[in-house]
Write a protein that holds these residues in place. Structure first.
Motif, PDB file in Angstrom:
ATOM      1  N   LYS A  32       0.834  -1.192   0.000  1.00  0.00           N
ATOM      2  CA  LYS A  32       0.000   0.000   0.000  1.00  0.00           C
ATOM      3  C   LYS A  32       0.870   1.242   0.000  1.00  0.00           C
ATOM      4  CE  LYS A  32      -3.769   1.264   2.783  1.00  0.00           C
ATOM      5  NZ  LYS A  32      -4.522   0.997   4.026  1.00  0.00           N
ATOM      6  N   THR A  49      -1.894  -2.800  -3.967  1.00  0.00           N
ATOM      7  CA  THR A  49      -1.814  -3.826  -5.011  1.00  0.00           C
ATOM      8  C   THR A  49      -1.338  -5.141  -4.395  1.00  0.00           C
ATOM      9  OG1 THR A  49      -0.802  -4.403  -7.113  1.00  0.00           O
ATOM     10  CG2 THR A  49       0.547  -3.129  -5.628  1.00  0.00           C
ATOM     11  N   GLU A  60       2.107   1.018 -10.403  1.00  0.00           N
ATOM     12  CA  GLU A  60       0.784   0.816  -9.832  1.00  0.00           C
ATOM     13  C   GLU A  60       0.533   1.766  -8.657  1.00  0.00           C
ATOM     14  OE1 GLU A  60      -2.859  -0.915  -9.871  1.00  0.00           O
ATOM     15  OE2 GLU A  60      -1.227  -1.476 -11.242  1.00  0.00           O
ATOM     16  N   LYS A  87      -3.519   3.915  -2.480  1.00  0.00           N
ATOM     17  CA  LYS A  87      -3.490   2.855  -3.498  1.00  0.00           C
ATOM     18  C   LYS A  87      -2.874   1.596  -2.927  1.00  0.00           C
ATOM     19  CE  LYS A  87      -3.401   5.681  -7.606  1.00  0.00           C
ATOM     20  NZ  LYS A  87      -2.497   6.352  -8.554  1.00  0.00           N
TER      21      LYS A  87
END
Lengths: 388, 227
Positions: free
Chosen positions: A101, A107, A153, A105
């Motif tokens: 994290k 992933t 990402e 955001k």
């Protein structure tokens, strides 16, 4: 009768009944298209997998401990293995899936906890910042080296050295960005996070390392080192089923074997459709012989020998089937370029496959034309002339 | 040139034996124009098939140009048909998908003649039959008389020893029939050997020798006066 004359005759006969000829060929066309497409795609994916594995390095050895709880490898054992002749570096790896994290955001990615030796063993380098250091392990620093996919990402950019991320809720600082590697069979090599082994043992609540990557000084000594390690671990565990030692060559041949089997199986199925196509040809050739009984009688009266009639009909079915084969090859080229783009598999039709498909389809024509042709050739001229 | 000695042909149909030809002896010399006459079922077609090597006799000997061909196999017979005989059938028997020229070329193809020579010979023979303008027509585009002339050209193109005609006028109107018979007469006058099978006495009269056959036996063999 001359051969070229016979071919000319076959073509004019095929062309005089276009629709029927096309429908007859359809079976062969579909069969050849399927064979060509499947072989090309199969070979393409095999090639890609092979080159990916080769790019990992041919001097890599992987040790997996598979046995029960007490089968652990100690630091002492590692030193012992590392000191074996031919061994260049060894890196224990603890891995697991984690959630990473940054800000709002997050992933999912794979985490590998390892030592600085990993860099050499796995041929993995940073493009920015630094890799893990022995000090990071000793001090159990919460530092991470991340792949470019993770950076993209979470941050939308790649110069993120010094930024903070949280891995499974624990805060780490980014010290390096890995070089871009592209994706492989096991997923993207760029979507991963590497942290110090000691930190990882705590984070994953697992101290037992079961995977070791090992590099040899040259690819030539790989087999010798593998044997040495096997001997050592067998003596240690007293059980040769509690661990696995393998290298890239073995992995490569295993994967090659699997894809070859798959390709063979698929082409076998496609081959069955060729067989069905051949039966279609035989069927229509039998009809054709009956329809042309009178023609056969006339030809025989005029002086055609058994052989002339046999060859005429054989060539006709071989040309019919071969023509289907050629159309199938062309369609195969279209199919392969279409599918390889959609499936993103680099596929190329090799010359051998084209030759094989052509030969096979002509062969199907000859084999399945044999019975109708010999039936035509053995007709009695008087009966054939009388046939209405 | 053709000599048949005690030739018989017996068909077996189950337990029944049908005697189609019964002990026929016959000689035909080079340059003769022979008509073989007889009602249907008399065995004249069987006789023609045997003379033309389309069929083989059950008993007896067949000498062609002094050679005994009784025991020839299918391939040898095919070669004899190709080299020695030209057939003209009642129903023309042209291949419908081929042009007149291609039909006439066929015997030369099986004789192994090269493409160029084949074409020249076929065109020459068709011109002789007065079909110069029709060589690229298919049989369906030709009249019956023209089709039969194509068939005669096909019979002649390989320079056979004997022309065998089986009811050549049977499918033609009387005018075309007369034209065809005139052609045979002309061919005979040029030295061709012709064997004509017919049941029509008006057709048989064109020949110089008339053989009558009944129930598989020759009942008469006589000279015919010039018409």
């Amino acid at each position: 009768m001359k051969f070229t004359q016979a071919i000319k005759m076959a073509f004019s006969s095929i062309l005089s009944n276009k629709m029927r000829s096309f429908l007859t060929m359809l079976g062969v066309i579909i069969g050849v298209t399927a064979v060509i497409t499947l072989i090309a795609l199969g070979q393409g994916s095999t090639q890609r997998v092979s080159s990916q594995i080769e790019s990992l390095g041919t001097n890599l050895i992987i040790i997996n401990i598979t046995g029960g709880r007490n089968r652990s490898v100690t630091q002492e054992d590692l030193e012992r293995i590392k000191s074996m002749p031919g061994v260049s570096e060894i890196a224990p790896v603890l891995s697991g899936g984690v959630t990473v994290k940054a800000g709002n955001k997050n992933t999912n990615t794979s985490l590998e906890a390892t030592t600085p030796g990993y860099q050499e063993v796995r041929n993995t380098h940073v493009q920015l910042g630094r890799f893990l250091l022995q000090n990071d392990l000793d001090m159990r620093f919460r530092v991470a080296v991340i792949g470019v996919d993770v950076a993209d990402e979470l941050f939308g950019r790649r110069d993120v050295v010094g930024e903070k991320i949280s891995i499974n809720g624990v805060e780490f600082s980014i010290v390096g960005i890995l070089e871009e590697k592209g994706s492989s069979i096991a997923g993207s090599d760029d979507n991963r996070v590497i942290i110090p082994l000691t930190t990882g043992q705590r984070l994953l609540r697992n101290t037992e390392v079961r995977t070791f990557y090992l590099s040899t000084q040259s690819p030539d000594v790989v087999n010798q080192v593998v044997a040495e390690i096997q001997r050592f671990l067998t003596r240690k565990f007293n059980d040769e089923n509690s661990f696995r030692v393998f290298n890239q060559t073995q992995l490569l041949s295993t994967i090659n074997e699997a894809t070859t089997t798959l390709t063979m199986m698929l082409s076998g199925i496609a081959g069955i459709s060729l067989l069905v196509g051949g039966i279609g040809i035989m069927n229509i050739m039998l009809v054709s012989v009956t329809e042309r009984t009178r023609e056969i009688g006339i030809r025989k009266a005029i002086g055609a020998k058994r052989r002339d009639i046999l060859i005429q009909f054989l060539i006709e079915s071989a040309v019919l089937s071969g023509l289907g084969g050629v159309l199938g090859i062309m369609l195969g080229f279209v199919g392969v370029s279409f599918l390889s783009r959609i499936l993103n598999i680099p596929a190329a039709i090799s010359a051998e496959v084209v030759l094989l498909a052509t030969g096979f389809s002509v062969g199907v024509g000859v084999i399945f034309g044999l019975y109708p042709a010999s039936k035509a050739a053995s007709l009695n001229p008087i009966d054939a002339l009388r046939y209405e | 040139m053709i000599r048949l000695e005690n030739l018989s042909k017996i068909y077996k149909m189950g337990d029944n034996k049908v005697v189609a030809l019964n002990n026929i002896s016959l000689s035909i010399n080079k340059g003769e124009f022979v008509a073989i006459m007889g009602p249907s079922g008399s065995g004249k077609s069987t006789l023609m098939n045997i003379i033309g090597c389309l069929d083989v006799a059950t008993e007896g000997k067949y000498y062609l140009d002094g050679r005994d061909i009784t025991s020839y196999n299918q391939n040898q017979l095919a070669e004899v048909r190709n080299k020695k005989f030209g057939f003209v059938f009642q129903g023309f028997n042209l291949l419908p998908k081929l042009t007149a020229l291609e039909n006439v070329e066929l015997p030369l193809i099986y004789a192994g003649v090269g493409a160029k020579k084949r074409r020249e010979e076929a065109i020459r023979t068709l011109e002789m039959m007065g079909l110069k303008e029709r060589i690229h027509h298919r049989p369906s585009e030709l009249s019956g008389g023209q089709q039969q002339r194509v068939a005669i050209a096909r019979a002649l193109v390989n320079h056979p020893s004997v022309i065998l005609a089986d009811e050549p006028t049977g499918n033609l109107d009387s005018k075309s029939g007369m034209e065809i018979m005139q052609i045979f007469k002309e061919l005979h006058s040029r030295g061709n050997t012709i064997i004509l099978i017919t049941h029509d006495i008006n057709v048989a009269r064109y020949a110089r020798r008339l053989i009558t056959i009944r129930d598989g036996q020759i009942v008469s063999d006589e000279e015919v006066e010039m018409q």
